[in-house]
Design a protein around this motif. Structure first.
Motif, PDB file in Angstrom:
ATOM      1  N   VAL A   8       0.837  -1.195   0.000  1.00  0.00           N
ATOM      2  CA  VAL A   8       0.000   0.000   0.000  1.00  0.00           C
ATOM      3  C   VAL A   8       0.873   1.247   0.000  1.00  0.00           C
ATOM      4  O   VAL A   8       2.071   1.209   0.306  1.00  0.00           O
ATOM      5  CB  VAL A   8      -0.947   0.034   1.215  1.00  0.00           C
ATOM      6  N   ARG A   9       0.217   2.342  -0.340  1.00  0.00           N
ATOM      7  CA  ARG A   9       0.875   3.648  -0.344  1.00  0.00           C
ATOM      8  C   ARG A   9       0.087   4.549   0.594  1.00  0.00           C
ATOM      9  O   ARG A   9      -1.086   4.841   0.351  1.00  0.00           O
ATOM     10  CB  ARG A   9       0.887   4.207  -1.765  1.00  0.00           C
ATOM     11  N   ALA A  10       0.722   4.967   1.680  1.00  0.00           N
ATOM     12  CA  ALA A  10       0.080   5.853   2.645  1.00  0.00           C
ATOM     13  C   ALA A  10       0.462   7.286   2.312  1.00  0.00           C
ATOM     14  O   ALA A  10       1.634   7.673   2.410  1.00  0.00           O
ATOM     15  CB  ALA A  10       0.511   5.502   4.059  1.00  0.00           C
ATOM     16  N   LEU A  11      -0.528   8.070   1.886  1.00  0.00           N
ATOM     17  CA  LEU A  11      -0.301   9.473   1.574  1.00  0.00           C
ATOM     18  C   LEU A  11      -0.444  10.280   2.847  1.00  0.00           C
ATOM     19  O   LEU A  11      -1.475  10.229   3.528  1.00  0.00           O
ATOM     20  CB  LEU A  11      -1.300   9.948   0.518  1.00  0.00           C
ATOM     21  N   LEU A  12       0.588  11.056   3.163  1.00  0.00           N
ATOM     22  CA  LEU A  12       0.652  11.804   4.413  1.00  0.00           C
ATOM     23  C   LEU A  12       0.578  13.301   4.127  1.00  0.00           C
ATOM     24  O   LEU A  12       0.788  13.744   2.990  1.00  0.00           O
ATOM     25  CB  LEU A  12       1.950  11.468   5.151  1.00  0.00           C
ATOM     26  N   PRO A  13       0.273  14.110   5.136  1.00  0.00           N
ATOM     27  CA  PRO A  13       0.263  15.561   4.929  1.00  0.00           C
ATOM     28  C   PRO A  13       1.604  16.066   4.408  1.00  0.00           C
ATOM     29  O   PRO A  13       2.662  15.473   4.680  1.00  0.00           O
ATOM     30  CB  PRO A  13      -0.025  16.102   6.339  1.00  0.00           C
ATOM     31  N   GLY A  14       1.556  17.142   3.635  1.00  0.00           N
ATOM     32  CA  GLY A  14       2.781  17.705   3.091  1.00  0.00           C
ATOM     33  C   GLY A  14       3.310  16.946   1.893  1.00  0.00           C
ATOM     34  O   GLY A  14       4.510  16.991   1.607  1.00  0.00           O
ATOM     35  N   GLN A  50      10.178  -1.714   9.601  1.00  0.00           N
ATOM     36  CA  GLN A  50       8.752  -1.584   9.872  1.00  0.00           C
ATOM     37  C   GLN A  50       8.452  -0.232  10.512  1.00  0.00           C
ATOM     38  O   GLN A  50       9.165   0.211  11.415  1.00  0.00           O
ATOM     39  CB  GLN A  50       8.275  -2.714  10.783  1.00  0.00           C
ATOM     40  N   GLN A  51       7.402   0.399  10.030  1.00  0.00           N
ATOM     41  CA  GLN A  51       7.024   1.704  10.550  1.00  0.00           C
ATOM     42  C   GLN A  51       5.511   1.774  10.729  1.00  0.00           C
ATOM     43  O   GLN A  51       4.755   1.529   9.788  1.00  0.00           O
ATOM     44  CB  GLN A  51       7.472   2.820   9.601  1.00  0.00           C
ATOM     45  N   PRO A  52       5.060   2.110  11.943  1.00  0.00           N
ATOM     46  CA  PRO A  52       3.617   2.242  12.157  1.00  0.00           C
ATOM     47  C   PRO A  52       3.125   3.615  11.712  1.00  0.00           C
ATOM     48  O   PRO A  52       3.826   4.612  11.824  1.00  0.00           O
ATOM     49  CB  PRO A  52       3.486   2.081  13.674  1.00  0.00           C
ATOM     50  N   VAL A  53       1.906   3.642  11.186  1.00  0.00           N
ATOM     51  CA  VAL A  53       1.275   4.917  10.830  1.00  0.00           C
ATOM     52  C   VAL A  53      -0.069   4.993  11.534  1.00  0.00           C
ATOM     53  O   VAL A  53      -0.796   4.003  11.641  1.00  0.00           O
ATOM     54  CB  VAL A  53       1.101   5.071   9.303  1.00  0.00           C
ATOM     55  N   GLU A  54      -0.380   6.174  12.040  1.00  0.00           N
ATOM     56  CA  GLU A  54      -1.642   6.377  12.736  1.00  0.00           C
ATOM     57  C   GLU A  54      -2.707   6.843  11.765  1.00  0.00           C
ATOM     58  O   GLU A  54      -2.434   7.539  10.791  1.00  0.00           O
ATOM     59  CB  GLU A  54      -1.464   7.403  13.858  1.00  0.00           C
ATOM     60  N   ALA A  55      -3.958   6.483  12.066  1.00  0.00           N
ATOM     61  CA  ALA A  55      -5.061   6.844  11.179  1.00  0.00           C
ATOM     62  C   ALA A  55      -5.148   8.354  10.984  1.00  0.00           C
ATOM     63  O   ALA A  55      -5.414   8.830   9.887  1.00  0.00           O
ATOM     64  CB  ALA A  55      -6.372   6.305  11.742  1.00  0.00           C
ATOM     65  N   GLY A  56      -4.915   9.112  12.054  1.00  0.00           N
ATOM     66  CA  GLY A  56      -5.023  10.560  11.961  1.00  0.00           C
ATOM     67  C   GLY A  56      -3.960  11.195  11.091  1.00  0.00           C
ATOM     68  O   GLY A  56      -4.091  12.357  10.683  1.00  0.00           O
ATOM     69  N   ASP A  57      -2.891  10.453  10.785  1.00  0.00           N
ATOM     70  CA  ASP A  57      -1.805  10.989   9.965  1.00  0.00           C
ATOM     71  C   ASP A  57      -1.952  10.650   8.490  1.00  0.00           C
ATOM     72  O   ASP A  57      -1.208  11.166   7.660  1.00  0.00           O
ATOM     73  CB  ASP A  57      -0.450  10.448  10.452  1.00  0.00           C
ATOM     74  N   VAL A  58      -2.902   9.766   8.151  1.00  0.00           N
ATOM     75  CA  VAL A  58      -3.016   9.279   6.781  1.00  0.00           C
ATOM     76  C   VAL A  58      -4.130  10.029   6.050  1.00  0.00           C
ATOM     77  O   VAL A  58      -5.286  10.016   6.478  1.00  0.00           O
ATOM     78  CB  VAL A  58      -3.287   7.765   6.759  1.00  0.00           C
ATOM     79  N   VAL A  59      -3.775  10.670   4.946  1.00  0.00           N
ATOM     80  CA  VAL A  59      -4.763  11.358   4.121  1.00  0.00           C
ATOM     81  C   VAL A  59      -5.498  10.347   3.240  1.00  0.00           C
ATOM     82  O   VAL A  59      -6.713  10.357   3.117  1.00  0.00           O
ATOM     83  CB  VAL A  59      -4.092  12.442   3.256  1.00  0.00           C
ATOM     84  N   HIS A  60      -4.745   9.461   2.588  1.00  0.00           N
ATOM     85  CA  HIS A  60      -5.312   8.390   1.777  1.00  0.00           C
ATOM     86  C   HIS A  60      -4.464   7.137   1.961  1.00  0.00           C
ATOM     87  O   HIS A  60      -3.251   7.234   2.178  1.00  0.00           O
ATOM     88  CB  HIS A  60      -5.317   8.740   0.285  1.00  0.00           C
ATOM     89  N   LEU A  61      -5.096   5.982   1.837  1.00  0.00           N
ATOM     90  CA  LEU A  61      -4.378   4.714   1.813  1.00  0.00           C
ATOM     91  C   LEU A  61      -4.802   4.004   0.544  1.00  0.00           C
ATOM     92  O   LEU A  61      -5.978   3.665   0.374  1.00  0.00           O
ATOM     93  CB  LEU A  61      -4.704   3.860   3.040  1.00  0.00           C
ATOM     94  N   ARG A  62      -3.840   3.805  -0.364  1.00  0.00           N
ATOM     95  CA  ARG A  62      -4.147   3.257  -1.679  1.00  0.00           C
ATOM     96  C   ARG A  62      -3.229   2.085  -1.994  1.00  0.00           C
ATOM     97  O   ARG A  62      -2.136   1.983  -1.429  1.00  0.00           O
ATOM     98  CB  ARG A  62      -3.998   4.336  -2.746  1.00  0.00           C
ATOM     99  N   PRO A  63      -3.641   1.226  -2.923  1.00  0.00           N
ATOM    100  CA  PRO A  63      -2.739   0.154  -3.351  1.00  0.00           C
ATOM    101  C   PRO A  63      -1.482   0.739  -3.973  1.00  0.00           C
ATOM    102  O   PRO A  63      -1.544   1.753  -4.687  1.00  0.00           O
ATOM    103  CB  PRO A  63      -3.566  -0.611  -4.393  1.00  0.00           C
ATOM    104  N   ALA A  64      -0.340   0.131  -3.704  1.00  0.00           N
ATOM    105  CA  ALA A  64       0.915   0.596  -4.295  1.00  0.00           C
ATOM    106  C   ALA A  64       1.051  -0.002  -5.678  1.00  0.00           C
ATOM    107  O   ALA A  64       0.767  -1.183  -5.907  1.00  0.00           O
ATOM    108  CB  ALA A  64       2.104   0.188  -3.427  1.00  0.00           C
ATOM    109  N   ARG A  65       1.503   0.796  -6.649  1.00  0.00           N
ATOM    110  CA  ARG A  65       1.720   0.301  -8.005  1.00  0.00           C
ATOM    111  C   ARG A  65       2.935  -0.589  -8.005  1.00  0.00           C
ATOM    112  O   ARG A  65       4.013  -0.217  -7.543  1.00  0.00           O
ATOM    113  CB  ARG A  65       1.926   1.492  -8.954  1.00  0.00           C
ATOM    114  N   GLU A  66       2.750  -1.779  -8.519  1.00  0.00           N
ATOM    115  CA  GLU A  66       3.882  -2.706  -8.594  1.00  0.00           C
ATOM    116  C   GLU A  66       4.856  -2.239  -9.684  1.00  0.00           C
ATOM    117  O   GLU A  66       4.461  -1.950 -10.818  1.00  0.00           O
ATOM    118  CB  GLU A  66       3.387  -4.121  -8.945  1.00  0.00           C
TER     119      GLU A  66
END
Length: 295
Positions: A242-248, A274-290
């Motif tokens: 997945v691709r987690a889009l974050l602010p900025g 490994q890196q955790p991401v919080e729901a409040g920090d994620v603008v969008h969560l999308r499938p990552a392009r292979e």
């Protein structure tokens, strides 16, 4: 004077009858129940906004359920809009005052997802799954479509007492030509064996009461209550890149390998870090392009 839209009449579409508020109250409001009142309004902007305003001025008790036949300004996470025809879905909010550590309140949207998914699978026979952090999916036609969303908002009442307004929106009878976006879905399109909203709402609220009781009884511990395992089993996000889009305009790309004890999604990057991401920090969560080997 603007003529009233004929579609606003409760019986304008016989396939979409109004909710029976009296029957819902008889079924749900009882001694020892989590639910203390059930109200159904014909239309409002947002049940979450209305219930939060009541809670802020001390005009709503814990266990209040507010449902609307139609929302004109329904909200999702990050103020995204949610629209649907009148009586085509379940649009409701509940007021909760969890007696658990505040740091564990972030599990409430995930808890609501588990409860709704279990109830809809059992009652409607729909093939449901969860997308982290707050989407309810149905599977049909070889695809996963979003059919529901969950929004939790913390509210400070009189004297500063904190509570949570938990809002749920579920597309029930939407037809293909009524979908707001191509990636949306509904229980009807997924072949649900019933689109009768009364038993569906009762089932979701009873499932929510059950899971909330287990979670509160365990002091909000997602492991001891069984919530963590139940969410992990139902989460379609896990095991995918997945691709987690974050602010900025920042982003993180990796395989979703776990949901940790805080309800965060853990991504494993190219180097295995490994890196955790919080729901409040994620603008969008999308499938990552292979990427192809040459890229």
């Amino acid at each position: 004077m603007t003529p009233k839209d004929p579609s606003d009449h409760p019986w304008s579409d016989l396939d979409r009858p109004p909710l029976n508020a009296a029957a819902l109250r008889r079924a749900l409001v009882r001694p020892g129940s989590l639910w203390t009142s059930v109200e159904v309004v014909p239309e409002t902007g947002s049940t979450n906004t209305d219930l939060a305003a009541r809670a802020a001025r001390g005009a709503a008790a814990a266990g209040t359920v507010l449902a609307a036949e139609r929302q004109t300004a329904g909200r999702g996470r990050l103020e995204r809009s949610w629209t649907a025809p009148a009586r085509s879905g379940l649009f409701f909010s509940v007021l909760l005052t969890p007696d658990v550590p505040v740091r564990r309140w972030g599990w409430l949207p995930l808890l609501a997802g588990v409860a709704a998914s279990a109830a809809l699978t059992r009652t409607a026979g729909a093939d449901t799954a969860l997308k982290w952090p707050n989407d309810l999916l149905v599977r049909f036609g070889g695809q996963e479509r979003k059919t529901g969303g969950i929004l939790a908002e913390r509210v400070a009442g009189p004297g500063g007492a904190a509570s949570v307004v938990l809002g749920v929106g579920i597309n029930v009878s939407l037809r293909e030509d009524e979908l707001p976006v191509p990636t949306a879905g509904s229980l009807a399109l997924a072949g649900a064996r019933t689109t009768d909203r009364d038993p569906l709402l009762r089932a979701v609220l009873r499932s929510l009461e059950e899971w909330y009781g287990l979670w509160c009884g365990a002091g909000g511990d997602p492991e001891a209550s069984g919530l963590h395992r139940a969410y992990t089993v139902s989460c379609a996000t896990l095991g995918r890149r997945v691709r987690a889009l974050l602010p900025g305009d920042r982003e993180l790309v990796g395989e979703a390998v776990a949901v940790d004890g805080e309800g965060r999604l853990v991504l494993a990057g190219a180097e295995g870090v490994q890196q955790p991401v919080e729901a409040g920090d994620v603008v969008h969560l999308r499938p990552a392009r292979e990427e192809s080997p040459g890229e």
